[in-house]
Design an enzyme around this catalytic site. Structure first.
Site, PDB file in Angstrom:
ATOM      1  N   GLY A 223       6.490  11.693  -2.871  1.00 39.57           N
ATOM      2  CA  GLY A 223       7.464  12.759  -3.144  1.00 39.57           C
ATOM      3  C   GLY A 223       7.450  12.983  -4.649  1.00 39.57           C
ATOM      4  O   GLY A 223       7.170  12.040  -5.389  1.00 39.57           O
TER       5      GLY A 223
ATOM      6  N   HIS B 205      15.874  11.737  -5.963  1.00 42.39           N
ATOM      7  CA  HIS B 205      15.245  10.787  -6.903  1.00 42.39           C
ATOM      8  C   HIS B 205      16.130  10.533  -8.116  1.00 42.39           C
ATOM      9  O   HIS B 205      15.643  10.140  -9.179  1.00 42.39           O
ATOM     10  CB  HIS B 205      13.896  11.309  -7.455  1.00 42.39           C
ATOM     11  CG  HIS B 205      12.786  11.411  -6.465  1.00 42.39           C
ATOM     12  ND1 HIS B 205      11.839  12.418  -6.528  1.00 42.39           N
ATOM     13  CD2 HIS B 205      12.449  10.634  -5.411  1.00 42.39           C
ATOM     14  CE1 HIS B 205      10.966  12.261  -5.548  1.00 42.39           C
ATOM     15  NE2 HIS B 205      11.321  11.182  -4.855  1.00 42.39           N
TER      16      HIS B 205
ATOM     17  N   ARG C 165      21.222   2.038  -1.289  1.00 41.08           N
ATOM     18  CA  ARG C 165      20.729   3.355  -1.657  1.00 41.08           C
ATOM     19  C   ARG C 165      21.229   4.337  -0.602  1.00 41.08           C
ATOM     20  O   ARG C 165      21.012   4.134   0.599  1.00 41.08           O
ATOM     21  CB  ARG C 165      19.206   3.367  -1.664  1.00 41.08           C
ATOM     22  CG  ARG C 165      18.684   4.748  -1.926  1.00 41.08           C
ATOM     23  CD  ARG C 165      17.180   4.798  -1.806  1.00 41.08           C
ATOM     24  NE  ARG C 165      16.723   6.127  -2.133  1.00 41.08           N
ATOM     25  CZ  ARG C 165      15.691   6.726  -1.542  1.00 41.08           C
ATOM     26  NH1 ARG C 165      15.016   6.100  -0.613  1.00 41.08           N
ATOM     27  NH2 ARG C 165      15.338   7.926  -1.891  1.00 41.08           N
TER      28      ARG C 165
ATOM     29  N   ASN D  91      17.737  -0.686   0.990  1.00 44.69           N
ATOM     30  CA  ASN D  91      17.316   0.700   1.168  1.00 44.69           C
ATOM     31  C   ASN D  91      16.972   0.856   2.646  1.00 44.69           C
ATOM     32  O   ASN D  91      15.896   0.455   3.089  1.00 44.69           O
ATOM     33  CB  ASN D  91      16.103   0.955   0.266  1.00 44.69           C
ATOM     34  CG  ASN D  91      15.631   2.388   0.336  1.00 44.69           C
ATOM     35  OD1 ASN D  91      16.085   3.167   1.175  1.00 44.69           O
ATOM     36  ND2 ASN D  91      14.703   2.755  -0.527  1.00 44.69           N
TER      37      ASN D  91
ATOM     38  N   ASP E  87      -3.528  10.908  -1.239  1.00 45.67           N
ATOM     39  CA  ASP E  87      -3.616   9.850  -2.253  1.00 45.67           C
ATOM     40  C   ASP E  87      -4.409  10.372  -3.451  1.00 45.67           C
ATOM     41  O   ASP E  87      -5.572  10.761  -3.319  1.00 45.67           O
ATOM     42  CB  ASP E  87      -4.287   8.612  -1.650  1.00 45.67           C
ATOM     43  CG  ASP E  87      -4.135   7.415  -2.571  1.00 45.67           C
ATOM     44  OD1 ASP E  87      -4.341   7.570  -3.797  1.00 45.67           O
ATOM     45  OD2 ASP E  87      -3.798   6.324  -2.076  1.00 45.67           O
ATOM     46  N   MET E  88      -3.757  10.374  -4.607  1.00 43.49           N
ATOM     47  CA  MET E  88      -4.377  10.953  -5.794  1.00 43.49           C
ATOM     48  C   MET E  88      -5.680  10.247  -6.171  1.00 43.49           C
ATOM     49  O   MET E  88      -6.596  10.867  -6.708  1.00 43.49           O
ATOM     50  CB  MET E  88      -3.365  10.914  -6.949  1.00 43.49           C
ATOM     51  CG  MET E  88      -3.731  11.746  -8.131  1.00 43.49           C
ATOM     52  SD  MET E  88      -4.192  13.461  -7.768  1.00 43.49           S
ATOM     53  CE  MET E  88      -2.621  14.275  -7.652  1.00 43.49           C
TER      54      MET E  88
ATOM     55  N   ASN F  53       0.059   5.968 -12.925  1.00 47.42           N
ATOM     56  CA  ASN F  53      -1.321   5.487 -12.780  1.00 47.42           C
ATOM     57  C   ASN F  53      -2.417   6.518 -13.020  1.00 47.42           C
ATOM     58  O   ASN F  53      -3.539   6.141 -13.347  1.00 47.42           O
ATOM     59  CB  ASN F  53      -1.522   4.916 -11.371  1.00 47.42           C
ATOM     60  CG  ASN F  53      -0.666   3.698 -11.135  1.00 47.42           C
ATOM     61  OD1 ASN F  53      -0.834   2.687 -11.809  1.00 47.42           O
ATOM     62  ND2 ASN F  53       0.272   3.798 -10.216  1.00 47.42           N
TER      63      ASN F  53
ATOM     64  N   ARG G 124       4.447  17.646   1.067  1.00 46.39           N
ATOM     65  CA  ARG G 124       5.388  18.773   1.061  1.00 46.39           C
ATOM     66  C   ARG G 124       4.873  19.907   0.178  1.00 46.39           C
ATOM     67  O   ARG G 124       4.290  19.662  -0.880  1.00 46.39           O
ATOM     68  CB  ARG G 124       6.755  18.338   0.524  1.00 46.39           C
ATOM     69  CG  ARG G 124       7.457  17.297   1.358  1.00 46.39           C
ATOM     70  CD  ARG G 124       8.895  17.109   0.885  1.00 46.39           C
ATOM     71  NE  ARG G 124       9.471  15.901   1.447  1.00 46.39           N
ATOM     72  CZ  ARG G 124       9.807  14.838   0.726  1.00 46.39           C
ATOM     73  NH1 ARG G 124       9.672  14.833  -0.595  1.00 46.39           N
ATOM     74  NH2 ARG G 124      10.315  13.770   1.312  1.00 46.39           N
TER      75      ARG G 124
HETATM   76  P1  AMP Z   1       5.091   6.387  -4.872  1.00 48.54           P
HETATM   77  O1  AMP Z   1       5.644   7.368  -3.885  1.00 48.54           O
HETATM   78  O2  AMP Z   1       5.767   6.428  -6.204  1.00 48.54           O
HETATM   79  O3  AMP Z   1       4.940   4.989  -4.325  1.00 48.54           O
HETATM   80  O4  AMP Z   1       3.590   6.880  -5.175  1.00 48.54           O
HETATM   81  C1  AMP Z   1       2.577   6.799  -4.202  1.00 48.54           C
HETATM   82  C2  AMP Z   1       1.388   7.640  -4.642  1.00 48.54           C
HETATM   83  O5  AMP Z   1       0.924   7.231  -5.927  1.00 48.54           O
HETATM   84  C3  AMP Z   1       0.161   7.487  -3.746  1.00 48.54           C
HETATM   85  O6  AMP Z   1       0.215   8.369  -2.661  1.00 48.54           O
HETATM   86  C4  AMP Z   1      -0.996   7.846  -4.687  1.00 48.54           C
HETATM   87  O7  AMP Z   1      -1.218   9.242  -4.618  1.00 48.54           O
HETATM   88  C5  AMP Z   1      -0.459   7.548  -6.066  1.00 48.54           C
HETATM   89  N1  AMP Z   1      -1.131   6.428  -6.721  1.00 48.54           N
HETATM   90  C6  AMP Z   1      -0.874   5.109  -6.583  1.00 48.54           C
HETATM   91  N2  AMP Z   1      -1.716   4.382  -7.337  1.00 48.54           N
HETATM   92  C7  AMP Z   1      -2.532   5.260  -7.986  1.00 48.54           C
HETATM   93  C8  AMP Z   1      -3.615   5.133  -8.913  1.00 48.54           C
HETATM   94  N3  AMP Z   1      -4.038   3.948  -9.345  1.00 48.54           N
HETATM   95  N4  AMP Z   1      -4.203   6.276  -9.337  1.00 48.54           N
HETATM   96  C9  AMP Z   1      -3.773   7.472  -8.908  1.00 48.54           C
HETATM   97  N5  AMP Z   1      -2.757   7.653  -8.045  1.00 48.54           N
HETATM   98  C10 AMP Z   1      -2.149   6.561  -7.584  1.00 48.54           C
END
Ligand code: AMP
Length: 405
Positions: free
Chosen positions: A213, A181, A92, A10, A283-284, A335, A242
């Site tokens: 994303g 995606h 990819r 990738n 970050d959630m 998560n 975004r």
């Molecule tokens: P991805 O782009 O699929 O790698 O997702 C990354 C995002 O997942 C991060 O910016 C977080 O907002 C979210 N994330 C990762 N771990 C957790 C968790 N344990 N609880 C809530 N959100 C999470």
């Protein structure tokens, strides 16, 4: 012994992520990442099967040097790129336009077409191309397969794929909804059918890929019929940085009244909007922590995120007519139990609900989180884009081998 390994690459503009898989059991023999290629402080992190990462910092001038460094690390584990067990390299590729509806063995004509698509994917396709060219130079004899992020969405009907703008203008500039995606939506929709004990052809699934994303898709009998990202990944859900959907006139307003340039608006909407624009965090985990502490700004960001997500669940429910399952995937989807709970709250009349105890379970396995008697299954299905790319690349190479014989 037949070759059963696939190297998945990738390639980004300054990074290369890689995984080496053995397709006999889908095991990961090694994985890693080269970052800051051509910049100060380039580094390579390599993790062989069984752990024990090795990190290497030093100048890595370009993708060629990056791939050679990767090959060297793999060799140390007896997994060198010259191994006869390597069956293919799967790349990819972000944008395959309307042309590439399936994984494709790369030749000069394929490279030229990926190049022709650069105007609709200026950030991604050039980097993907560099990665392919470098890998081909290293192993010119090996089949190299392009797996496109857009391919799964090429089954969308014109009614979903076209924007309601002047047809001639749209066609002249190849403006339509491509979606992204796709590898994840393909993998997760199939894995969801499997979780339900059905064939993909038998089920209708709404996939919610919620990472930094984020995109939703409506999948009828294994074929995508709508997805939330469009010409670019900017359309659709509220994402980490975004904006997702918004009145396009906001852009004219920012130009005329805000005196912003095209590039400034591009950066605003792609990098400084979404959750980070709304509350300063993308970050959630951090957002939920702030919400629990009573932070109003974080709560509003969360509510806007959920509101948009619910709108797409409702829209795709209507598009599909009958829904068998909703699948949550990617970083947030896999998560964040609170996001899953909030997204389906109040949708009982659509047959949607989550069981609190099941929703709280943490696991890497696909699982159901809806009550046993639910009309529509709600599932958490971890995505695996590398495995999907390797699977598609390997299947294609095996198929070609079989037809040659
Ligand atoms: P991805 O782009 O699929 O790698 O997702 C990354 C995002 O997942 C991060 O910016 C977080 O907002 C979210 N994330 C990762 N771990 C957790 C968790 N344990 N609880 C809530 N959100 C999470």
């Amino acid at each position: 012994m037949s070759a059963t390994r696939v190297l998945v690459l990738n390639s980004g503009s300054s990074s290369v992520k890689y995984q080496l898989l053995d397709m006999r059991d889908s095991s990961r023999l090694a994985m890693g990442l080269v970052e800051r290629i051509g910049e100060e402080g380039s580094r390579l992190r390599h993790t062989p099967q069984g752990g024990g990462s090795r990190e290497w910092t030093g100048p890595i001038a370009d993708h060629d040097a990056a791939l050679k460094a990767v090959a060297e690390e793999l060799s140390k584990d007896g997994l060198g790129l010259d191994s006869p067990e390597l069956a293919a390299i799967g790349h990819r590729v972000v944008h395959g336009g309307k042309t590439f509806t399936e994984p494709t063995v790369i030749d000069e004509a394929v490279l030229a077409e990926i190049e022709r698509l650069i105007p609709v994917a200026p950030l991604h396709n050039p980097a993907n191309l560099t990665g392919i060219r470098t890998a081909r130079a290293l192993r010119p004899d090996l089949p190299q397969v392009a797996v496109f992020d857009t391919a799964f969405h090429t089954t969308m009907p014109e009614s979903a794929a076209r924007y309601a703008i002047d047809v001639e203008t749209a066609d002249a500039h190849r403006i339509r909804r491509y979606g992204f995606h796709g590898t994840s939506h393909a993998y997760v929709s199939r894995a969801t059918a499997k979780l339900l004990g059905k064939a993909p052809e038998e089920v209708n699934v709404i996939v919610l890929h919620l990472g930094n994303g984020a995109s939703a898709s409506a999948v009828r009998g294994g074929r995508c019929v709508d997805t939330s990202m469009g010409l670019t990944p900017l359309e659709g859900l509220v994402m980490g940085t975004r904006s997702g959907d918004m009145d396009p006139a906001v852009i004219f307003h920012l130009m005329r009244v805000g005196k912003m340039s095209t590039d400034e608006i591009d950066t605003l909407l792609n990098k400084k909007s979404g959750l980070i624009g709304l509350c300063g965090d993308n970050d959630m985990r951090e957002i939920r922590r702030r919400v629990d502490e009573g932070d109003e700004q974080a709560k509003l960001a969360f509510d806007i995120y959920i509101h948009r997500l619910k709108k797409y669940i409702g829209a795709y429910y209507a598009v599909l007519g009958r829904v068998d399952a909703i699948a949550f995937t990617a970083g947030v989807g896999e998560n964040a139990a609170r996001v899953r709970e909030a997204a389906v709250a109040g949708l009982e009349s659509l047959g949607l609900a989550v069981d609190d105890a099941l929703n709280a379970v943490r696991s890497d396995e696909p699982r159901l989180i809806s009550p046993a008697d639910a009309r529509v299954a709600v599932a958490v299905v971890p995505t695996d884009e590398e495995l999907e790319i390797a699977t598609q690349a390997y299947a294609l190479v095996e198929e070609e081998k079989a037809t040659e014989q």
